[in-house]
Design a protein around this motif. Structure first.
Motif, PDB file in Angstrom:
ATOM      1  N   MET A   1       0.936  -1.175   0.039  1.00 34.35           N
ATOM      2  CA  MET A   1      -0.119   0.062   0.008  1.00 34.35           C
ATOM      3  C   MET A   1       0.771   1.328  -0.073  1.00 34.35           C
ATOM      4  O   MET A   1       1.991   1.398   0.642  1.00 34.35           O
ATOM      5  N   ASN A   2       0.421   2.350  -0.824  1.00 36.13           N
ATOM      6  CA  ASN A   2       1.187   3.552  -0.729  1.00 36.13           C
ATOM      7  C   ASN A   2      -0.072   4.733  -0.601  1.00 36.13           C
ATOM      8  O   ASN A   2      -1.142   4.231  -0.997  1.00 36.13           O
ATOM      9  N   ASN A   3       0.320   5.929  -0.180  1.00 40.35           N
ATOM     10  CA  ASN A   3      -0.497   6.815  -0.278  1.00 40.35           C
ATOM     11  C   ASN A   3      -1.388   7.236  -1.707  1.00 40.35           C
ATOM     12  O   ASN A   3      -2.681   7.603  -1.792  1.00 40.35           O
ATOM     13  N   GLN A   4      -0.605   7.106  -2.761  1.00 42.71           N
ATOM     14  CA  GLN A   4      -1.342   7.214  -3.787  1.00 42.71           C
ATOM     15  C   GLN A   4      -2.362   6.308  -4.551  1.00 42.71           C
ATOM     16  O   GLN A   4      -3.485   6.469  -4.853  1.00 42.71           O
ATOM     17  N   TRP A   5      -1.952   4.894  -4.131  1.00 39.37           N
ATOM     18  CA  TRP A   5      -2.996   3.749  -4.347  1.00 39.37           C
ATOM     19  C   TRP A   5      -4.038   4.000  -3.372  1.00 39.37           C
ATOM     20  O   TRP A   5      -5.138   3.725  -3.851  1.00 39.37           O
ATOM     21  N   ASN A   6      -3.712   4.279  -2.310  1.00 41.51           N
ATOM     22  CA  ASN A   6      -4.744   4.309  -1.284  1.00 41.51           C
ATOM     23  C   ASN A   6      -6.104   5.383  -1.482  1.00 41.51           C
ATOM     24  O   ASN A   6      -7.158   5.325  -1.462  1.00 41.51           O
ATOM     25  N   GLY A   7      -5.318   6.476  -2.247  1.00 46.61           N
ATOM     26  CA  GLY A   7      -6.154   7.726  -2.839  1.00 46.61           C
ATOM     27  C   GLY A   7      -7.354   7.141  -3.838  1.00 46.61           C
ATOM     28  O   GLY A   7      -8.219   7.755  -3.796  1.00 46.61           O
ATOM     29  N   LEU A   8      -6.419   6.344  -4.611  1.00 43.11           N
ATOM     30  CA  LEU A   8      -7.517   5.907  -5.664  1.00 43.11           C
ATOM     31  C   LEU A   8      -8.265   4.923  -5.195  1.00 43.11           C
ATOM     32  O   LEU A   8      -9.450   5.117  -5.526  1.00 43.11           O
ATOM     33  N   ILE A   9      -8.230   3.867  -4.263  1.00 43.68           N
ATOM     34  CA  ILE A   9      -8.843   2.862  -3.937  1.00 43.68           C
ATOM     35  C   ILE A   9      -9.881   3.801  -2.882  1.00 43.68           C
ATOM     36  O   ILE A   9     -11.255   3.152  -2.867  1.00 43.68           O
ATOM     37  N   TYR A  10      -9.638   4.511  -2.192  1.00 46.49           N
ATOM     38  CA  TYR A  10     -10.743   5.405  -1.273  1.00 46.49           C
ATOM     39  C   TYR A  10     -11.503   6.479  -2.020  1.00 46.49           C
ATOM     40  O   TYR A  10     -12.676   6.652  -1.754  1.00 46.49           O
ATOM     41  N   LYS A  11     -11.148   6.663  -3.105  1.00 51.22           N
ATOM     42  CA  LYS A  11     -12.089   7.443  -4.160  1.00 51.22           C
ATOM     43  C   LYS A  11     -13.194   6.571  -4.785  1.00 51.22           C
ATOM     44  O   LYS A  11     -14.341   6.881  -4.589  1.00 51.22           O
ATOM     45  N   LEU A  12     -12.887   5.180  -4.806  1.00 51.16           N
ATOM     46  CA  LEU A  12     -14.001   4.351  -5.188  1.00 51.16           C
ATOM     47  C   LEU A  12     -14.504   3.948  -4.053  1.00 51.16           C
ATOM     48  O   LEU A  12     -15.950   3.598  -4.073  1.00 51.16           O
ATOM     49  N   TRP A  13     -13.980   3.848  -2.764  1.00 53.26           N
ATOM     50  CA  TRP A  13     -14.899   3.407  -1.639  1.00 53.26           C
ATOM     51  C   TRP A  13     -15.793   4.266  -1.238  1.00 53.26           C
ATOM     52  O   TRP A  13     -16.906   4.133  -0.645  1.00 53.26           O
ATOM     53  N   SER A  14     -15.273   5.555  -1.233  1.00 57.91           N
ATOM     54  CA  SER A  14     -16.320   6.790  -0.628  1.00 57.91           C
ATOM     55  C   SER A  14     -17.798   6.729  -0.991  1.00 57.91           C
ATOM     56  O   SER A  14     -18.425   7.073   0.059  1.00 57.91           O
ATOM     57  N   PRO A  15     -18.195   6.608  -2.139  1.00 57.46           N
ATOM     58  CA  PRO A  15     -19.708   6.552  -2.349  1.00 57.46           C
ATOM     59  C   PRO A  15     -20.519   5.315  -1.615  1.00 57.46           C
ATOM     60  O   PRO A  15     -21.755   5.607  -1.158  1.00 57.46           O
ATOM     61  N   VAL A  16     -19.794   4.312  -1.169  1.00 56.74           N
ATOM     62  CA  VAL A  16     -20.406   3.073  -0.530  1.00 56.74           C
ATOM     63  C   VAL A  16     -19.883   2.941   0.921  1.00 56.74           C
ATOM     64  O   VAL A  16     -20.343   2.083   1.627  1.00 56.74           O
ATOM     65  N   TYR A  17     -19.117   3.767   1.214  1.00 52.47           N
ATOM     66  CA  TYR A  17     -18.266   3.414   2.645  1.00 52.47           C
ATOM     67  C   TYR A  17     -19.311   3.502   3.697  1.00 52.47           C
ATOM     68  O   TYR A  17     -19.305   2.390   4.597  1.00 52.47           O
ATOM     69  N   LYS A  77     -14.452  15.326   1.434  1.00 51.55           N
ATOM     70  CA  LYS A  77     -15.925  15.949   0.914  1.00 51.55           C
ATOM     71  C   LYS A  77     -17.008  15.624   1.514  1.00 51.55           C
ATOM     72  O   LYS A  77     -17.901  16.301   1.953  1.00 51.55           O
ATOM     73  N   MET A  78     -17.105  14.137   1.544  1.00 51.56           N
ATOM     74  CA  MET A  78     -18.265  13.774   2.199  1.00 51.56           C
ATOM     75  C   MET A  78     -18.483  14.063   3.837  1.00 51.56           C
ATOM     76  O   MET A  78     -19.710  14.404   4.250  1.00 51.56           O
ATOM     77  N   ALA A  79     -17.287  14.047   4.449  1.00 56.40           N
ATOM     78  CA  ALA A  79     -17.333  14.555   5.968  1.00 56.40           C
ATOM     79  C   ALA A  79     -17.655  15.904   5.978  1.00 56.40           C
ATOM     80  O   ALA A  79     -18.509  16.317   6.781  1.00 56.40           O
ATOM     81  N   ARG A  80     -17.042  16.681   5.247  1.00 55.16           N
ATOM     82  CA  ARG A  80     -17.379  18.291   5.232  1.00 55.16           C
ATOM     83  C   ARG A  80     -18.949  18.494   4.886  1.00 55.16           C
ATOM     84  O   ARG A  80     -19.630  19.284   5.514  1.00 55.16           O
ATOM     85  N   ASP A  81     -19.544  17.796   3.972  1.00 60.83           N
ATOM     86  CA  ASP A  81     -20.680  18.000   3.680  1.00 60.83           C
ATOM     87  C   ASP A  81     -21.681  17.915   4.777  1.00 60.83           C
ATOM     88  O   ASP A  81     -22.806  18.433   4.897  1.00 60.83           O
ATOM     89  N   LYS A  82     -21.297  16.559   5.520  1.00 60.88           N
ATOM     90  CA  LYS A  82     -22.136  16.230   6.580  1.00 60.88           C
ATOM     91  C   LYS A  82     -22.269  17.309   7.694  1.00 60.88           C
ATOM     92  O   LYS A  82     -23.121  17.545   8.544  1.00 60.88           O
ATOM     93  N   PHE A  83     -21.041  17.969   7.919  1.00 63.59           N
ATOM     94  CA  PHE A  83     -20.718  18.874   9.056  1.00 63.59           C
ATOM     95  C   PHE A  83     -20.668  20.372   8.695  1.00 63.59           C
ATOM     96  O   PHE A  83     -19.608  20.875   9.152  1.00 63.59           O
ATOM     97  N   LYS A  84     -21.179  20.770   7.636  1.00 63.89           N
ATOM     98  CA  LYS A  84     -20.834  22.015   6.993  1.00 63.89           C
ATOM     99  C   LYS A  84     -21.245  23.190   7.847  1.00 63.89           C
ATOM    100  O   LYS A  84     -20.738  24.391   7.718  1.00 63.89           O
ATOM    101  N   ASP A  85     -22.275  23.017   8.733  1.00 62.50           N
ATOM    102  CA  ASP A  85     -22.563  24.128   9.504  1.00 62.50           C
ATOM    103  C   ASP A  85     -22.020  23.849  10.994  1.00 62.50           C
ATOM    104  O   ASP A  85     -22.237  24.707  11.813  1.00 62.50           O
ATOM    105  N   SER A  86     -20.825  22.988  11.017  1.00 63.92           N
ATOM    106  CA  SER A  86     -20.264  22.773  12.455  1.00 63.92           C
ATOM    107  C   SER A  86     -18.978  23.851  12.431  1.00 63.92           C
ATOM    108  O   SER A  86     -18.577  24.378  11.393  1.00 63.92           O
ATOM    109  N   SER A  87     -18.028  24.075  13.594  1.00 62.48           N
ATOM    110  CA  SER A  87     -16.922  24.501  13.677  1.00 62.48           C
ATOM    111  C   SER A  87     -15.626  23.379  13.305  1.00 62.48           C
ATOM    112  O   SER A  87     -14.665  24.081  13.691  1.00 62.48           O
TER     113      SER A  87
END
Length: 207
Positions: A1-17, A77-87
């Motif tokens: 595993m490396n950061n670049q590969w993980n970035g690709l994998i979690y781009k794919l994971w994010s919609p269904v995580y 982005k998903m996390a920010r969208d969930k808590f866009k009104d928080s500090s």
């Protein structure tokens, strides 16, 4: 595993995580860990590898200073969208080389992170570095069974599981031994799948 590969994998994971890791047994385990934890007012919390913000949904943010980091733009982005009104501050950052000063946070929270980063030891060392003396690291993650080696089957499939962005072969006891001068284990309990997933609480030794 490396950061670049993980970035690709979690781009794919994010919609269904959330459908996999924020429901059912995973949600039950998260609730047991985080809804039972009471944070003191004005504490500074760091969420390492915050992902979609699943843990943030389970705590009361009032009176807390919270920073959440992740290396995946899509998960953030998903996390920010969930808590866009928080500090809450959401920052893209490598958990193995954080941009924070030493001893900044009262509590560091790491769910399903050590089994994902390319170097679990570097990540743990960084979490301890940014933690205040006597502060706590709260970990929810999967590790190999205590005092046991991986089965032949798990050894065989481990490289393929890594390609999916996670590691089933991290030995927590070895990680602790490498960092025994800077941490003490306050809690180390099984929470899921016959102990494969654990709740761990560490304290930073006041050097």
């Amino acid at each position: 595993m490396n950061n670049q590969w993980n970035g690709l994998i979690y781009k794919l994971w994010s919609p269904v995580y959330d459908k996999f890791f924020n429901t059912g047994l995973f949600l039950k385990a998260r609730k047991e860990i985080f809804q039972e934890k009471q944070f003191a007012r004005n504490q500074k919390l760091l969420f390492v590898g915050v992902g979609t913000g699943a843990d943030l949904e389970l705590i009361d943010h009032n009176g807390l200073e919270i920073i959440a980091i992740d290396h995946s733009d899509d998960m953030l982005k998903m996390a920010r969208d969930k808590f866009k009104d928080s500090s809450i501050q959401f920052i893209k950052m490598d958990a193995q080389a954080m941009d924070f000063s030493n001893s900044r946070f009262d509590v560091v929270i790491a769910s399903l992170v050590l089994s994902v980063v390319p170097d679990a030891d570097k990540c743990l060392k960084e979490m301890l570095r940014v933690l205040k003396p006597n502060g706590e690291v709260i970990i929810f993650d999967k590790f190999t069974p205590k005092d046991k080696v991986l089965s032949p089957l798990k050894k065989a499939i481990r490289p393929f599981i890594k390609l999916l962005g996670t590691d089933i072969g991290i030995n927590f006891e070895k990680l602790c031994e490498k960092n025994k001068d800077t941490l003490s284990v306050k809690e180390n309990n099984p929470v899921m799948f016959n102990g494969m997933y654990r709740k761990i609480i560490l304290s930073k030794i006041n050097a």
